[in-house]
Design a protein around this motif. Structure first.
Motif, PDB file in Angstrom:
ATOM      1  N   ARG A   4       0.864  -1.607   0.420  1.00  0.00           N
ATOM      2  CA  ARG A   4      -0.205  -0.240  -0.084  1.00  0.00           C
ATOM      3  C   ARG A   4       1.091   1.233   0.055  1.00  0.00           C
ATOM      4  NH1 ARG A   4      -5.731  -1.714   3.419  1.00  0.00           N
ATOM      5  NH2 ARG A   4      -6.193  -4.057   2.571  1.00  0.00           N
ATOM      6  N   ALA A   7      -4.656   5.642   1.618  1.00  0.00           N
ATOM      7  CA  ALA A   7      -5.288   6.273   2.099  1.00  0.00           C
ATOM      8  C   ALA A   7      -6.398   7.266   2.079  1.00  0.00           C
ATOM      9  CB  ALA A   7      -5.147   6.607   3.905  1.00  0.00           C
ATOM     10  N   ASN A  26      -6.625   8.023  -1.041  1.00  0.00           N
ATOM     11  CA  ASN A  26      -7.648   7.089  -2.512  1.00  0.00           C
ATOM     12  C   ASN A  26      -8.827   6.403  -1.745  1.00  0.00           C
ATOM     13  OD1 ASN A  26      -7.080   4.036  -3.908  1.00  0.00           O
ATOM     14  ND2 ASN A  26      -8.746   6.296  -4.605  1.00  0.00           N
ATOM     15  N   ALA A  27      -8.475   5.715  -0.742  1.00  0.00           N
ATOM     16  CA  ALA A  27      -9.861   6.055   0.496  1.00  0.00           C
ATOM     17  C   ALA A  27     -10.723   6.889   0.179  1.00  0.00           C
ATOM     18  CB  ALA A  27      -9.396   4.601   1.381  1.00  0.00           C
ATOM     19  N   GLU A  28     -10.046   7.936   1.118  1.00  0.00           N
ATOM     20  CA  GLU A  28     -11.137   9.201   1.857  1.00  0.00           C
ATOM     21  C   GLU A  28     -11.481   9.805   0.743  1.00  0.00           C
ATOM     22  OE1 GLU A  28      -8.385  11.889   3.375  1.00  0.00           O
ATOM     23  OE2 GLU A  28      -8.297  10.313   5.060  1.00  0.00           O
ATOM     24  N   HIS A  76     -12.171   7.797  -2.809  1.00  0.00           N
ATOM     25  CA  HIS A  76     -13.082   7.053  -3.157  1.00  0.00           C
ATOM     26  C   HIS A  76     -14.328   7.437  -2.059  1.00  0.00           C
ATOM     27  CE1 HIS A  76     -13.703   2.663  -4.831  1.00  0.00           C
ATOM     28  NE2 HIS A  76     -14.560   2.689  -4.159  1.00  0.00           N
ATOM     29  N   ALA A  77     -14.615   6.917  -0.977  1.00  0.00           N
ATOM     30  CA  ALA A  77     -15.784   7.071  -0.147  1.00  0.00           C
ATOM     31  C   ALA A  77     -16.279   8.184  -0.423  1.00  0.00           C
ATOM     32  CB  ALA A  77     -14.999   7.360   1.590  1.00  0.00           C
ATOM     33  N   THR A 125      -8.211   7.445  -8.666  1.00  0.00           N
ATOM     34  CA  THR A 125     -10.266   7.444  -7.780  1.00  0.00           C
ATOM     35  C   THR A 125     -11.178   7.114  -8.942  1.00  0.00           C
ATOM     36  OG1 THR A 125      -9.437   8.666  -5.209  1.00  0.00           O
ATOM     37  CG2 THR A 125     -11.739   8.292  -6.525  1.00  0.00           C
ATOM     38  N   SER A 171     -10.633   2.836  -9.627  1.00  0.00           N
ATOM     39  CA  SER A 171     -10.631   2.438  -8.491  1.00  0.00           C
ATOM     40  C   SER A 171     -12.308   2.136  -8.604  1.00  0.00           C
ATOM     41  CB  SER A 171     -10.240   2.762  -6.577  1.00  0.00           C
ATOM     42  OG  SER A 171     -10.631   3.908  -6.796  1.00  0.00           O
ATOM     43  N   TYR A 205      -7.863  -1.311  -5.825  1.00  0.00           N
ATOM     44  CA  TYR A 205      -8.668  -1.865  -4.032  1.00  0.00           C
ATOM     45  C   TYR A 205      -9.934  -0.913  -4.428  1.00  0.00           C
ATOM     46  CZ  TYR A 205      -9.068  -3.418   0.536  1.00  0.00           C
ATOM     47  OH  TYR A 205      -9.409  -3.189   1.434  1.00  0.00           O
ATOM     48  N   HIS A 259     -13.330  -0.094  -2.846  1.00  0.00           N
ATOM     49  CA  HIS A 259     -12.652   0.537  -1.206  1.00  0.00           C
ATOM     50  C   HIS A 259     -13.843   0.411  -0.492  1.00  0.00           C
ATOM     51  CE1 HIS A 259      -8.744   2.331  -0.991  1.00  0.00           C
ATOM     52  NE2 HIS A 259      -9.255   2.946  -1.550  1.00  0.00           N
ATOM     53  N   THR A 260     -14.898   0.573  -1.067  1.00  0.00           N
ATOM     54  CA  THR A 260     -16.925   0.021  -0.328  1.00  0.00           C
ATOM     55  C   THR A 260     -16.627  -1.691  -0.619  1.00  0.00           C
ATOM     56  OG1 THR A 260     -17.293   1.753  -2.747  1.00  0.00           O
ATOM     57  CG2 THR A 260     -18.509   0.753  -1.048  1.00  0.00           C
TER      58      THR A 260
END
Length: 816
Positions: free
Chosen positions: A465, A470, A472-474, A476-477, A668, A671, A760, A762-763
């Protein structure tokens, strides 16, 4: 044949007598074409071929290049028996060394991929390396990988064998015959001129090596490549060496090592190279040597010699510096020129011409004879090149990095470091201030991810990772839960207009684009075999006007495809309007309320249906809004006239705070779209994939008047029942591992495919991938009844498989 008179005409004229030109000539005769002339400015092999190292290492970075290399090995092994000309093939195998755990991880992934392409390889211990190469120092190795079927060859002998085979098939070869002009007629090549006379030709093939850029300019064709200094040394004789010692590839030391007549050849691919031959290659350069720069190369030589320590106390017989040509992305330049019909190019082989020469000749001959390549070769297709790349300074600065890239770590998401800043959006500085970490695509600086306050906007590469995971995760969300904005001004925008525009586009597109004004159509362009040449949107702006939007890297290809498939009598023109508009893509469940806060226009579902477009007012400005999505959420693409882009962006950001708006980058976008199982052209779909195999048959307007290119093939495929080769979506059961693409797919223990893109999700909470699988029956029940696994660096990981999107399969989110 150098003293014979030139013919006045030929079906094909090939320019360049190196291994590539001779291979194209040879393979044309195998397809029955005998009226072929090859012209060489000096003598066969006198440019680059004569000083090549002759390595035949099979596994390359892409499937296409690996297939070219594998075919080449097989050809060279039988060529001597066919022609009677020795080729010097030595079946010695090769070993690739990994000094770090990161390189070992890369190679383990590559080894798993190799099996999918028919390349045999095995991981071996440092002790086994020592056994196979007794003089090598293996103390610093983390791992090593043996490819027993790799080989080496004598480049000059191979080229002469190909030339002999070509002559036997009827090819006429003329040495000391330089092409000084290329003639054209109404968008097609018509012949060449030389000091010895002119030759009319139906086809001309530019195989001129490091002169290919100059030859391309004679025809008005962009061939972006640049010569650079390229080094190897030959030691004094060393006891204990023999021809069957495997080729040692030592990426950690930017070197390869092999036996050479009782001596050692040590070749270098330094990470900072030196361009050569600007502004022009010296006149009459043939069998040329460049005076070596000992001072610059000594650190590389000393480091590489430590792999075989006896070299440190053995004399150097020769430090050779020759010239090789390299391309801006380290991929070959092959295929028909986008702007000149029947003018083909096969050049820019990045010091890999010998190991790809047989395969390149086979593909090029097939392309010329049949009008399209027999395999997907987009990664090396010249239509990916852009006109702006024919720039001396750009090529000079990029080739510094390109030469050594093959011997460096091939990190996921690695970005080019040189020749950056070619194109910048008018919003670039705003995005930089917001924390953008920029990547490059087709020369554009584009935000790949956004750093938090206090975080450095720079990559820290690795196979795990990375530092932006992180972020990207934010991002994405934010898109899934609230709203995100993507700056996508780099997308190419082509205006197709004229009274026949609808007829032209409706023949090219598989969907029906003869729709009401204000409708957006998602469609593909297909080739005659039903393969997907482009994946894009077409919006009808007026009865005689359409906006075609495609990814920046496909610009040359898509524009040329439309032009080349527009009948001569059609009143339809294509205009590039990319620079006229910035594009802001606003996506997420709060996108409607955000845009409604900025505009008095109706963004309701009744007032602005999915797949429609119209002008909207934002502040003092206006924009063309398209209700579309590539992430699987409610959203709009805003095409803003460039002079108005800054005020629109500022207004959007100012209002966005109340709605949780977040800047989002291209990682993003990727993903999100993979999670939704949206296809990406050149990864998940391409010229060898049909809409039926890709799950895109819903785009095909089977009964529209006039039909579409490739329809007959698809009709036959459809009549035969659901294809067994299908694009499938996967999600890993384990949330920890990462997928990137090119990972083998197993079903009930049998390898059935390979992933085409991955990231990845994330959802969904784990890595998600798309990939083609053989033997897939229709229906989810069949997939769920099997045991699916994906191989990551030799470890098989359990996965779920589906033919329907794993995220929001019923498109409720898109409908808002």
């Amino acid at each position: 044949m150098s003293d014979m008179n030139l013919p006045g005409g030929a079906r094909v004229v090939i320019i360049g007598g190196g291994v590539i030109g001779c291979s194209v000539a040879y393979h044309l005769t195998k397809l029955g074409w005998r009226d072929v002339v090859l012209l060489e400015r000096n003598q066969l092999t006198s440019g680059t071929t004569w000083h090549a190292a002759g390595l035949l290492t099979t596994l390359r970075d892409t499937e296409a290049q690996t297939k070219l290399a594998k075919y080449t090995q097989d050809l060279y092994r039988q060529l001597e028996a066919e022609t009677g000309q020795a080729t010097g093939v030595i079946n010695c195998g090769s070993i690739q060394l990994a000094r770090t755990l990161e390189k070992a991880q890369e190679m383990r992934r590559g080894l798993a991929m190799a099996g999918c392409f028919g390349v045999e390889g095995h991981e071996i211990s440092p002790a086994e390396v020592q056994r196979l190469w007794p003089l090598a120092d293996v103390a610093d190795l983390a791992a090593a990988f043996h490819f027993p079927n790799d080989a080496r060859v004598n480049p000059t002998d191979v080229t002469q064998a190909l030339a002999k085979g070509a002559r036997a098939g009827g090819v006429r070869i003329f040495e000391r015959t330089q092409v000084t002009a290329i003639t054209t007629d109404r968008g097609r090549v018509s012949g060449v001129e030389t000091p010895r006379g002119a030759i009319k030709a139906e086809f001309v093939v530019n195989c001129a090596g490091m002169w290919a850029r100059e030859v391309g300019r004679l025809a008005g064709v962009n061939v972006p490549l640049q010569a650079a200094e390229h080094y190897y040394l030959i030691s004094e004789p060393i006891e204990g060496l023999h021809p069957l010692l495997p080729i040692l590839r030592d990426p950690g030391n930017s070197a390869y090592i092999r036996e050479e007549a009782g001596k050692i050849m040590l070749g270098l691919f330094e990470d900072v190279a030196r361009p050569w031959g600007q502004p022009r290659i010296p006149e009459n350069w043939a069998f040329g040597e460049i005076p070596p720069d000992w001072e610059r190369m000594y650190p590389y030589i000393e480091r590489a010699m430590k792999r075989v320590p006896i070299l440190l106390k053995t004399g150097i017989k020769l430090l050779f510096c020759g010239a090789e040509s390299f391309t801006p992305d380290h991929n070959y330049l092959m295929g028909e020129a986008p702007n000149l019909r029947n003018f083909f190019v096969a050049a820019g082989f990045n010091s890999l011409g010998i190991l790809s020469g047989g395969g390149a000749g086979y593909v090029m001959a097939d392309w010329i004879v049949n009008g399209r390549p027999a395999m997907d070769v987009w990664s090396v297709d010249i239509r990916r090149a852009h006109a702006w790349q024919d720039n001396d300074r750009y090529l000079h600065d990029r080739i510094v990095e390109t030469l050594g890239i093959g011997y460096q770590d091939h990190w996921p998401f690695r970005q080019w470091a040189t020749a950056r800043g070619v194109k910048k959006s008018v919003l670039h500085d705003r995005l930089a201030a917001a924390g953008a970490c920029f990547g490059e695509s087709a020369g554009w600086e584009r935000p790949n991810w956004y750093a938090r306050p206090g975080q450095t906007a720079a990559y820290e590469y690795g196979w795990g990772r990375q530092n932006w995971f992180a972020n990207n995760a934010e991002e994405h969300a934010a898109v899934r839960q609230r709203v995100g904005v993507f700056e996508q001004s780099s997308f190419s925008k082509l205006l197709v207009q004229g009274r026949d525009a609808v007829r032209v586009l409706n023949r090219i597109a598989n969907a029906d684009v003869d729709v009401a004004v204000g409708r957006c159509v998602y469609t593909q362009f297909l080739n005659e075999a039903g393969g997907i040449e482009a994946d894009l949107t077409v919006t009808r702006l007026a009865d005689d006007q359409f906006l075609v939007v495609t990814a920046a890297f496909t610009h040359t290809h898509v524009e040329a495809w439309i032009r080349n498939h527009t009948p001569e009598d059609a009143c339809s023109v294509v205009t590039d309007v990319s620079a006229a508009y910035a594009m802001l893509n606003v996506q997420g469940p709060a996108s409607r309320v955000l845009l409604s806060a900025l505009s008095s226009d109706d963004f309701s579902d009744q007032g602005f249906r999915f797949g429609t477009a119209r002008q909207v007012r934002i502040g003092y400005q206006s924009a063309l809004a398209l209700r579309l999505t590539y992430v699987g959420e409610l959203g709009w693409e805003l095409y803003v006239p460039t002079p108005m882009a800054l005020p629109v962006y500022d207004a959007l950001i100012a209002a966005g705070g109340a709605h949780g708006l977040r800047h989002c980058g291209y990682h993003t976008l990727n993903s999100l779209r993979i999670e939704k199982a949206y296809r990406d052209w050149s990864h998940d779909i391409g010229p060898a994939d049909t809409p039926l195999e890709a799950g895109l048959a819903f785009c095909c307007a089977w009964s529209k008047p006039g039909g579409f290119i490739g329809q007959q093939v698809l009709e036959r495929q459809r009549a035969a029942g659901p294809p067994s080769r299908r694009l499938v979506q996967f999600v890993l059961e384990d949330p920890a591992p990462l997928l990137y693409h090119n990972e083998p797919i197993y079903r009930d223990g049998e390898r059935v495919g390979i992933t085409t893109s991955a990231m990845y999700g994330h959802t969904l909470g784990a890595s998600v991938a798309l990939g083609y699988c053989e033997g897939v029956a229709p229906g989810n029940a069949d997939l769920g009844g099997s045991r699916w696994e994906i191989d990551v660096a030799g470890t098989r990981l359990a996965a779920r498989a589906s033919l329907r999107p794993l995220y929001d399969p019923d498109n409720r989110r898109v409908r808002g």
